[in-house]
Design an enzyme around this catalytic site. Structure first.
Site: not given
Length: 297
Positions: A123, A133
């Site tokens: 993030h 991811h």
């Protein structure tokens, strides 16, 4: 019945650890190299590394791993890179779920398992830099073995050229394994990383596979390694190109709302989250993927 696969397990676990080390080094280098633009005058972030351990119901050792988390950096607001190797026996709930979803007979009679993998979620401080991811893993039971994983891009402010680069790099790594792999794994990612209750994808996709077993362990392991190898060249140039962008409060608000979608998906639908919690792995490591801040409208 599968063989014990001792050598294959060792090689797979070593590869996931090697990939983890490469990524941690690359991300810390990115932190140090950010010397111009927002937050460049703050201290570069460094990973805090914690050993995780898993114990079986009788208290015996059942594996573990490393949880590496960088918080409050120049580039990353929060990034976690976890690697683990766990083993033991599956509980009744996990046995039933696996037998139902994967069609594996005999789980109740012999519920032993072994699993190893790497999982990463990043993030970003800058709303113009995309979240991401990635994971790759190997799973073994006495009845079957398989590989899984992939990576997907999650920008809150999308740039078409970034999306194109991310997908093109993944395709370049998959094409040597067969021209059908990239379109298949891309379509799988589009289906898997979808939030039904929001009627939308959580990001701009990527690649994803699960239950991958062609019967040729070496070929399947090579494919899995190339999924992992694709990650840094697919992702790092995007961060390099966006980390110096100035942002507004409106940009940050868009980012926080988008993070809410990410949290919803991981808590409601993600198979890895459910498996980690059901098999007793460290809850902090399992939930490492959650953003540090998010909001809902």
């Amino acid at each position: 019945m599968t063989e014990d696969f001792a050598s294959e397990k060792t090689r797979a676990a070593a590869w996931f650890r090697e990939l983890r080390d490469q990524i941690v080094t690359a991300f810390e280098t990115l932190e140090t190299g950010h010397t111009n633009g927002p937050l460049s005058d703050t201290a570069p972030g460094r990973f805090e590394v914690t050993e995780t351990r898993r114990t079986s119901d009788d208290g015996s050792d059942a594996g573990g791993g490393l949880m590496s988390v960088l918080r409050g950096g120049r580039v990353f607001e929060k990034v976690g890179v976890n690697v683990s190797t766990v083993y033991g026996t599956l509980g009744e709930r996990a046995q039933m779920a696996m037998a139902a979803r994967k069609g594996i007979p005999g789980m109740a009679e012999d519920p032993r398992f072994w699993a190893s993998g790497i999982s990463l979620v990043a993030h970003m401080q800058n709303p113009h830099a995309p979240a991401v991811h990635m994971n790759t893993r190997m799973f073994w039971t006495p009845h079957a073995w398989w590989f899984g994983g992939g990576s997907d891009l999650n920008p809150c402010i999308e740039y078409a050229e970034d999306t194109a680069h991310f997908h093109a790099t993944q395709q370049a790594h998959l094409d040597p394994h067969g021209a059908d792999f990239y379109p298949k794994l891309k379509a799988w990612a589009d289906e898997y990383f979808y939030i039904p209750h929001r009627h939308r994808a959580r990001g701009v996709g990527g690649i994803f596979m699960d239950d991958h077993n062609t019967g040729d362990w070496e070929a399947d392991f090579a494919l899995t390694r190339d999924i992992g190898r694709a990650f840094l060249p697919a992702y790092l140039p995007l961060v390099e190109g966006r980390k110096e962008h100035l942002w507004t409060e409106a940009d940050k608000d868009i980012q926080l709302v988008h993070r809410g979608l990410y949290a919803e998906y991981n808590l409601v639908y993600d198979r890895g989250t459910r498996f980690g919690l059901e098999t007793g792995h460290d809850a902090n490591a399992v939930l490492m993927s959650l953003p540090p801040l998010a909001k809902w409208v």
